[in-house]
Motif scaffolding. Structure first.
Motif, PDB file in Angstrom:
ATOM      1  N   ILE A 166      90.434  76.641   3.926  1.00 44.78           N
ATOM      2  CA  ILE A 166      91.698  77.318   4.210  1.00 44.78           C
ATOM      3  C   ILE A 166      92.367  77.869   2.955  1.00 44.78           C
ATOM      4  CG2 ILE A 166      93.937  77.098   5.328  1.00 44.78           C
ATOM      5  CD1 ILE A 166      91.633  76.724   7.220  1.00 44.78           C
ATOM      6  N   ALA A 167      92.420  77.072   1.890  1.00 48.24           N
ATOM      7  CA  ALA A 167      93.176  77.495   0.704  1.00 48.24           C
ATOM      8  C   ALA A 167      92.510  77.090  -0.604  1.00 48.24           C
ATOM      9  CB  ALA A 167      94.597  76.927   0.765  1.00 48.24           C
ATOM     10  N   GLY A 168      91.194  77.046  -0.598  1.00 49.30           N
ATOM     11  CA  GLY A 168      90.477  76.792  -1.835  1.00 49.30           C
ATOM     12  C   GLY A 168      90.405  75.329  -2.199  1.00 49.30           C
ATOM     13  N   PRO A 169      89.982  75.023  -3.425  1.00 48.23           N
ATOM     14  CA  PRO A 169      89.612  75.933  -4.507  1.00 48.23           C
ATOM     15  C   PRO A 169      88.513  76.939  -4.101  1.00 48.23           C
ATOM     16  CG  PRO A 169      89.650  73.647  -5.281  1.00 48.23           C
ATOM     17  CD  PRO A 169      89.738  73.609  -3.805  1.00 48.23           C
ATOM     18  N   ILE A 170      88.493  78.065  -4.804  1.00 46.45           N
ATOM     19  CA  ILE A 170      87.471  79.072  -4.549  1.00 46.45           C
ATOM     20  C   ILE A 170      86.180  78.587  -5.205  1.00 46.45           C
ATOM     21  CG2 ILE A 170      86.791  81.487  -4.837  1.00 46.45           C
ATOM     22  CD1 ILE A 170      89.783  82.175  -5.039  1.00 46.45           C
ATOM     23  N   VAL A 171      85.313  78.001  -4.390  1.00 44.18           N
ATOM     24  CA  VAL A 171      84.091  77.370  -4.895  1.00 44.18           C
ATOM     25  C   VAL A 171      82.945  78.377  -4.860  1.00 44.18           C
ATOM     26  CG1 VAL A 171      82.516  75.430  -4.634  1.00 44.18           C
ATOM     27  CG2 VAL A 171      84.919  75.175  -3.976  1.00 44.18           C
ATOM     28  N   PHE A 212      87.612  71.837  12.889  1.00 49.54           N
ATOM     29  CA  PHE A 212      88.816  71.839  12.066  1.00 49.54           C
ATOM     30  C   PHE A 212      89.456  73.227  12.044  1.00 49.54           C
ATOM     31  CE2 PHE A 212      90.706  72.635   7.867  1.00 49.54           C
ATOM     32  CZ  PHE A 212      91.649  71.625   7.787  1.00 49.54           C
ATOM     33  N   TYR A 213      88.638  74.252  11.828  1.00 46.21           N
ATOM     34  CA  TYR A 213      89.158  75.617  11.766  1.00 46.21           C
ATOM     35  C   TYR A 213      89.646  76.082  13.132  1.00 46.21           C
ATOM     36  CZ  TYR A 213      89.473  80.436  10.049  1.00 46.21           C
ATOM     37  OH  TYR A 213      89.932  81.667   9.669  1.00 46.21           O
ATOM     38  N   GLY A 214      88.891  75.758  14.171  1.00 48.78           N
ATOM     39  CA  GLY A 214      89.278  76.162  15.514  1.00 48.78           C
ATOM     40  C   GLY A 214      90.519  75.463  16.006  1.00 48.78           C
ATOM     41  N   ALA A 215      90.860  74.301  15.421  1.00 45.68           N
ATOM     42  CA  ALA A 215      92.067  73.588  15.837  1.00 45.68           C
ATOM     43  C   ALA A 215      93.325  74.392  15.526  1.00 45.68           C
ATOM     44  CB  ALA A 215      92.137  72.224  15.148  1.00 45.68           C
ATOM     45  N   TRP A 216      93.239  75.275  14.523  1.00 44.63           N
ATOM     46  CA  TRP A 216      94.378  76.145  14.227  1.00 44.63           C
ATOM     47  C   TRP A 216      94.513  77.220  15.293  1.00 44.63           C
ATOM     48  CZ3 TRP A 216      97.626  74.820  10.461  1.00 44.63           C
ATOM     49  CH2 TRP A 216      97.164  73.940   9.487  1.00 44.63           C
ATOM     50  N   VAL A 275      80.148  77.965   3.002  1.00 45.10           N
ATOM     51  CA  VAL A 275      81.301  78.777   3.396  1.00 45.10           C
ATOM     52  C   VAL A 275      82.324  77.973   4.178  1.00 45.10           C
ATOM     53  CG1 VAL A 275      82.062  80.759   4.769  1.00 45.10           C
ATOM     54  CG2 VAL A 275      79.987  80.932   3.369  1.00 45.10           C
ATOM     55  N   THR A 276      81.870  77.157   5.130  1.00 44.39           N
ATOM     56  CA  THR A 276      82.793  76.558   6.094  1.00 44.39           C
ATOM     57  C   THR A 276      83.285  75.166   5.717  1.00 44.39           C
ATOM     58  OG1 THR A 276      81.007  75.561   7.431  1.00 44.39           O
ATOM     59  CG2 THR A 276      81.650  77.833   7.950  1.00 44.39           C
ATOM     60  N   PHE A 277      82.774  74.558   4.653  1.00 43.04           N
ATOM     61  CA  PHE A 277      83.129  73.187   4.297  1.00 43.04           C
ATOM     62  C   PHE A 277      84.646  73.016   4.363  1.00 43.04           C
ATOM     63  CE2 PHE A 277      83.237  69.812   0.778  1.00 43.04           C
ATOM     64  CZ  PHE A 277      83.001  68.782   1.686  1.00 43.04           C
ATOM     65  N   PHE A 278      85.134  72.212   5.275  1.00 41.51           N
ATOM     66  CA  PHE A 278      86.546  72.234   5.654  1.00 41.51           C
ATOM     67  C   PHE A 278      87.533  71.886   4.536  1.00 41.51           C
ATOM     68  CE2 PHE A 278      85.383  67.810   6.523  1.00 41.51           C
ATOM     69  CZ  PHE A 278      86.500  67.100   6.119  1.00 41.51           C
ATOM     70  N   PRO A 279      87.223  71.027   3.546  1.00 40.89           N
ATOM     71  CA  PRO A 279      88.238  70.779   2.509  1.00 40.89           C
ATOM     72  C   PRO A 279      88.692  72.033   1.774  1.00 40.89           C
ATOM     73  CG  PRO A 279      86.581  69.060   2.456  1.00 40.89           C
ATOM     74  CD  PRO A 279      86.068  70.127   3.404  1.00 40.89           C
ATOM     75  N   GLN A 280      87.778  72.985   1.547  1.00 38.96           N
ATOM     76  CA  GLN A 280      88.142  74.181   0.774  1.00 38.96           C
ATOM     77  C   GLN A 280      88.220  75.448   1.608  1.00 38.96           C
ATOM     78  OE1 GLN A 280      85.268  76.704  -0.133  1.00 38.96           O
ATOM     79  NE2 GLN A 280      84.583  75.707   1.752  1.00 38.96           N
TER      80      GLN A 280
END
Length: 457
Positions: free
Chosen positions: A157-162, A41-45, A150-155
């Motif tokens: 990119i822009a949080g919430p800051i968990v 998901f992150y690498g797709a950006w 750290v990497t859990f894709f729902p949060q």
């Protein structure tokens, strides 16, 4: 890959959920599925972002291990410095270099520095872990747990800051437990509400805000134009960011994980302190626990409290973006919080309706500074709002989105109240939710999906 894009809804999410629940019997396997999917998901950006995310996560995990092996060493401090250094280089190098050059009367050509998506969010997440580690309120986690945290894709990119203690312990629970279907259905409803906020309100009112702020860069703005622009952006940023947060929390719930709420009807606040208890709540808690209170918080008298509030919000403004408009926006909120604190200490009271009106006007004026590309544009808008350029008139496009958005923001129940508390688990609700999701899916395919505002931070 945006949450509201067709590829996410039709491919990424169902495939990831299917693999996750297929591997649910093994904690290790289901976590590998989530971490792998999150990196995809992150690498797709931009695949160039992935090495930094992985490397920084490994470094922070290793620091936790080193601290556990030798707690007398200040490993967490080294980790905090490392995280802030990475954030500073990526986000603020050009800002400070450009400011320094301007003070010296020199020209400056910005360096080509990549700003990794979501770096402000996952850096703050790691800092909270390291500070808790140093305080003795955290321990070194297994590598896979830490990576998923750290990497859990729902949060991501822009949080919430968990925080670590809000989610890592949940990883042990089998997602196929008794409430699995309720988690999936309530999560889908909350996700759909968030998508409706983004696609049905934020993306429409943004067109009005963009047009009027662009016009203000070339000509004065009348009162009608300035207030319409401020109102449009006030709705846009709320429904854009709270919509993202709803989608993120809903997605996490589909995986059987609960994340903290991020918004609680902030435009109903009756004071600026109340506003910050309701707006971007996970950031407010982070600033309170890791900056404001360590600086002294409310201790030391009124002047100390005012100073601490001002510095905290000044840094919060800088965190939002490498532009002096953000710094001044944060500073103004710091001054307002200091005044609010002094008012409360004096024991004075204000009628709730008056407090609400003053708070909303202040917040809207602040959003002008937040949205404007420079001080000149912000000043043009604020002059217009003060009526210094005449009353004028303006064409309001997408009036339905304005009306619905205003009604929801000021009078409607919050998304969490609807999806997680009020809805009863009855079968017929699947039909309207499915129809809404289908309409949103069709709408997202009619135009290029727009990014969320907080992606730039």
């Amino acid at each position: 890959m945006l949450f509201q894009s067709q590829i996410f809804i039709l491919v990424f999410l169902p495939v990831t959920l299917a693999l996750y629940y297929a591997a649910a019997g093994s904690r290790t396997l289901r976590q590998i599925v989530v971490v792998t999917a999150s990196l995809v998901f992150y690498g797709a950006w931009d695949v160039r972002f992935v090495p930094l995310l992985v490397g920084l996560t490994l470094a922070n995990w290793l620091i936790g291990r080193l601290h556990e092996a030798n707690p007398r060493r200040d490993w967490p401090v080294i980790g905090v410095v490392l995280n802030l250094a990475v954030l500073g280089v990526c986000k603020f190098t050009n800002f400070f270099a450009g400011t320094f050059a301007a003070l010296l009367g020199m020209t400056f050509s910005p360096w080509d520095i990549i700003l990794p998506l979501g770096i402000s969010f996952f850096v703050f997440q790691k800092i909270s872990y390291l500070v808790d580690l140093r305080r003795g309120q955290a321990h070194a986690y297994p590598l896979l747990d830490f990576f998923m945290f750290v990497t859990f894709f729902p949060q991501l990119i822009a949080g919430p800051i968990v925080r670590h203690n809000e989610i890592i312990e949940q990883f042990a629970a089998d997602p196929r437990r008794a409430e699995m279907w309720e988690n999936l259905s309530r999560g889908l409803v909350l996700y759909s509400i968030g998508a409706a906020k983004k696609l049905g309100i934020a993306d429409y009112v943004s067109q009005v805000a963009d047009r009027l702020f662009l016009a203000a860069q070339a000509a004065p703005a009348s009162a009608a134009e300035a207030w319409t622009a401020a109102g449009a952006f006030t709705l846009q940023i709320y429904f854009d960011f709270s919509g993202y947060s709803d989608m993120a929390i809903g997605l996490a719930l589909m995986f059987g994980l609960r994340m903290p709420y991020n918004f609680d009807a902030p435009y109903r606040a009756t004071s600026i302190r109340d506003f910050w208890r309701r707006w971007h709540m996970t950031l407010s808690r982070f600033l309170r626990d890791y900056l404001y209170i360590p600086m002294g918080g409310n201790r030391g008298g009124g002047l100390a409290q005012a100073r601490n509030a001002f510095i905290t919000m000044l840094l919060a403004g800088l965190w939002h973006g490498a532009n002096w408009t953000f710094v001044v926006w944060g500073g103004l909120h710091g001054v307002a919080l200091a005044i609010n604190g002094a008012w409360a200490r004096a024991g004075w009271r204000m009628p709730a309706l008056l407090g609400w009106a003053l708070t909303l006007v202040f917040v809207m004026a602040g959003w002008v500074l937040f949205r404007a590309p420079d001080f000149a544009t912000a000043w043009t808008m604020l002059r217009g709002m003060a009526g210094l350029e005449g009353l004028g008139h303006v064409k309001v496009d997408h009036a339905v989105a304005f009306v619905i958005g205003t009604a929801i923001a000021l009078f409607g129940p919050t998304s969490q109240q609807v999806a997680l508390l009020r809805l009863r688990p009855v079968h017929w609700l699947a039909v309207p939710v499915g129809i809404v999701l289908l309409l949103l899916l069709l709408q997202s395919g009619t135009r290029t999906p727009s990014e969320f505002i907080y992606f730039q931070f």
